[in-house]
Structure formats: structure tokens, C-alpha cells
Design a protein around this motif. Structure first.
Motif, mmCIF file in Angstrom:
data_model
loop_
_atom_site.group_PDB
_atom_site.id
_atom_site.type_symbol
_atom_site.label_atom_id
_atom_site.label_comp_id
_atom_site.label_asym_id
_atom_site.label_seq_id
_atom_site.Cartn_x
_atom_site.Cartn_y
_atom_site.Cartn_z
ATOM 1 N N ASN A 127 0.825 -1.197 0.000
ATOM 2 C CA ASN A 127 0.000 0.000 0.000
ATOM 3 C C ASN A 127 0.866 1.255 0.000
ATOM 4 O O ASN A 127 2.083 1.184 -0.195
ATOM 5 N N GLU A 323 -2.532 13.959 -1.895
ATOM 6 C CA GLU A 323 -2.944 12.668 -2.458
ATOM 7 C C GLU A 323 -2.449 11.512 -1.594
ATOM 8 O O GLU A 323 -3.188 10.559 -1.320
ATOM 9 N N ALA A 326 -4.457 11.438 1.669
ATOM 10 C CA ALA A 326 -5.816 10.936 1.433
ATOM 11 C C ALA A 326 -5.810 9.419 1.263
ATOM 12 O O ALA A 326 -6.699 8.716 1.765
ATOM 13 N N GLU A 327 -4.801 8.899 0.573
ATOM 14 C CA GLU A 327 -4.696 7.449 0.388
ATOM 15 C C GLU A 327 -4.476 6.744 1.727
ATOM 16 O O GLU A 327 -5.019 5.667 1.972
ATOM 17 N N ARG A 329 -5.512 7.878 4.696
ATOM 18 C CA ARG A 329 -6.767 7.927 5.432
ATOM 19 C C ARG A 329 -7.720 6.839 4.953
ATOM 20 O O ARG A 329 -8.411 6.197 5.756
ATOM 21 N N THR A 330 -7.784 6.631 3.657
ATOM 22 C CA THR A 330 -8.625 5.570 3.092
ATOM 23 C C THR A 330 -8.171 4.201 3.594
ATOM 24 O O THR A 330 -8.991 3.340 3.954
ATOM 25 N N LEU A 331 -6.871 3.992 3.651
ATOM 26 C CA LEU A 331 -6.306 2.726 4.147
ATOM 27 C C LEU A 331 -6.685 2.508 5.610
ATOM 28 O O LEU A 331 -7.083 1.398 6.009
ATOM 29 N N ASN A 333 -9.213 3.655 7.275
ATOM 30 C CA ASN A 333 -10.651 3.416 7.439
ATOM 31 C C ASN A 333 -11.098 2.072 6.875
ATOM 32 O O ASN A 333 -12.263 1.708 6.992
#
Length: 334
Positions: A127, A323, A326-327, A329-331, A333
Motif C-alpha cells: 500500500n 494525495e 488521502a490514500e 486515510r482511506t487505508l 478506514n
């Protein structure tokens, strides 16, 4: 003439065929440096790395291990690694933030709060954390060979229990050389001091600093409990670290030997993670037996720390890039 010419060609062919075999079978001595105590899980993993390299290369690859900061702190080791004068290390990349700010990305506060979350985020599918760390290492002449655990960070000090953000106000603390964690503690009112790991114990013992932040295993094995009275299990940051090689040094090895070292790095890294977690409970028992008062944060206190961490994330977004943040934060969650 024809006989002589044929013999010459045969000799040249034989030499040409032998050269790749000789290159593949080269003998090499590599220096592996790290800052961890020799009896720690990292110290054990480093010795295991050396043993497996010798066994699986049938004695051709000798790895000399220099533990406990014998060859300097993490940043010094990182610089020597890029030059090729040190060839291997178990390193805390965040301690090399002076080389590149992106070495600090993976240590942002409150990415994970449990081992279950850490396993998914740090040791699961490749990731943004892995990609950022690996690309940053490569840019500075380092090659990642595997990941290991430096655990959740805790707070220790010699003055009073820390049960809230307010309790940190005015403490003089050694904080890992990480822009995000320095910001976290500065915003909490701490007078932050940065020191190489091998110098921490003396600074605590002499009262040059009131406290420090590291995992409970290192607090135990580095014997910080001899100069501290209070420990808080804050889990304010989880640290995934790297088994790294010098690209300059590894490029001199055959592709087969490079692949061998990468396989060993991956294997001993996974072993170390499990070994480290086995040691956590024992370290806590030993710290308590040594007379230290251990505090666990209440949900309300965790929320206070998270609020400070949110300020750190916002301030560092321009450094790491919107970017990338944000990636992450998505990971987190899921």
C-alpha cells in the motif's frame, strides 16, 4: 596453426564459461549495523540474518553484526549505507528524516491503535506506506529487504504520571528524530530534545532530560527503568521499520545472492514481529516489578491525544502531499 588457433579458442571459451560461475560464487563480507540492544528481538533477528546468510550461501557470505549503536545512530548508519561503507542494517527509517522528510511518513501518530490494525495496515497488502518508504529508500541508495516491528510507542518520565495531554506540559523529553512526533509533543507542551538512541540512557540518568518515548520492550531492555518512575501506554504511534541494504554494495553481488539476502530479510522480519509481541507482556511485568507506575490512557485522554494528532496531520499535509495523505486515510478506514 589450426591446432594452435583451436586451442586458443577452446581456452577462451572455457574462461568465458567459468567467469559467471566465479561471479556467482564470490565470497563477501558484509557489515550489519543497528542501534538495538543485542538481547532484543531485533538483536536476535540480526544474528539470525547473519547465520542464515552463512548457511544458505554455504559459507560464502559472512555478515558481521554491530549492535547497540556501535557504528552510530540510525541517521549515521543510513548515510554510511548510502555510501556503501556499511552494507546492511535494521533501521528506524523515521530517524533518517534529516536525509528526506518522507522517511517519516509511516510513523504519523494514530495510524493504528491495536495489533490487529497494525497487521492490516503495515503488514498486509502492499500500500501507500510500503510504496512511499521503498521509493524513498531507493532514491537515497538503500534497498528494502524486509520489514520488522519497533512496536507501539509509550511515554516514560521521572517527574509524574502522564494521564492526559496536560500532564506533558513542561516536560523535557527525548523524542525520536521524526518531524511528526516532534510536532505532536511540541503541540502538547513538551520541550523536545533529539538524541541518538545510544545517548538516551545517560541523558535520563544525569537528568539532562525528564523522559523519552519508545516501546516498552526498549524501555525494559535498555534499562531506562533505572532512571524513570512512570510509564504511559499511550500507543501514540506504531513503528514499522526496515531491514535495509546498501544499493551500491548489493549491486556488486550476483542476482542470485541479492535474491538470497532479500528472502532472508523477509523471513527474519516476519519472525521478529512475532518474537517482539511475545516479549511485550514480559517487558511490562519487568517494568512493574522494577517499581515503575504504569498508566493506561482513558478513552477521553486518547481523544485528547487524537485531537493534537489531527493538528499534526493537517500541518504536514503540504510536506507529504494531499494525495498521499488521502490514500493513507482511506487505508486506515479499511
Amino acid at each position: 596453426m589450426n591446432i594452435a588457433r583451436n586451442l586458443t579458442r577452446a581456452f577462451a571459451l572455457a574462461v568465458g564459461l567459468a567467469l559467471p560461475l566465479a561471479a556467482a560464487a564470490q565470497e563477501v563480507t558484509l557489515r550489519l549495523a543497528h542501534v538495538f540492544p543485542e538481547q532484543s528481538s531485533v538483536g536476535e533477528a540480526a544474528l539470525q540474518f547473519a547465520e542464515l546468510a552463512r548457511e544458505r550461501s554455504e559459507g560464502r557470505i559472512e555478515v558481521q553484526v554491530f549492535p547497540a549503536g556501535q557504528l552510530g545512530g540510525d541517521e549515521a548508519i543510513g548515510r554510511e549505507l548510502s555510501r556503501g561503507t556499511i552494507q546492511l542494517t535494521f533501521v528506524n527509517p523515521n530517524s533518517m528524516v534529516g536525509i528526506d522528510p518522507l522517511f517519516d511518513f509511516h510513523i504519523l501518530p494514530f495510524v493504528a491503535q491495536s495489533y490487529e490494525e497494525a497487521d492490516r495496515i503495515y503488514y498486509g497488502e502492499p500500500n501507500v506506506l510500503h510504496r512511499t518508504l521503498n521509493e524513498t529508500m531507493e532514491r537515497h541508495g538503500l534497498v528494502n529487504l524486509g520489514y520488522f516491528e519497533n512496536d507501539f510507542r509509550a511515554i516514560s518520565n521521572s517527574r509524574h504520571p502522564v494521564a492526559s495531554v496536560a500532564d506533558l506540559q513542561g516536560l523535557k523529553m527525548r523524542v525520536v528524530p521524526s518531524q511528526s512526533l516532534k510536532l505532536l509533543f511540541e503541540k502538547a507542551g513538551v520541550q523536545v530534545v533529539t538524541l541518538p538512541f545510544p545517548e538516551i540512557f545517560t541523558a535520563l540518568q544525569q537528568g539532562a532530560v525528564d523522559g523519552q518515548e519508545n516501546g516498552v520492550i526498549l524501555i525494559d531492555q535498555a534499562r531506562f527503568f533505572e532512571a524513570q518512575k512512570y510509564v504511559t501506554l499511550s500507543n501514540h504511534s506504531y513503528v514499522m521499520s526496515s531491514i535495509a541494504g546498501s544499493k551500491r554494495a548489493l549491486d556488486r553481488l550476483s542476482p542470485e545472492d541479492q535474491a538470497l539476502l532479500a528472502a532472508i530479510g523477509d523471513e527474519v522480519g516476519k519472525w521478529q514481529v512475532q518474537r517482539n509481541r511475545e516479549n511485550v507482556a514480559a517487558a511490562l511485568e519487568h517494568i512493574r516489578a522494577a517499581g515503575l507506575e504504569v498508566t493506561e490512557l482513558s478513552p477521553e485522554a486518547v481523544a485528547e491525544f487524537r485531537a493534537v494528532a489531527d493538528q499534526v496531520w493537517a500541518e504536514l499535509t503540504p510536506v507529504y502531499g494531499e494525495e498521499r495523505m488521502a490514500e493513507l486515510r482511506t487505508l486506515i478506514n479499511g
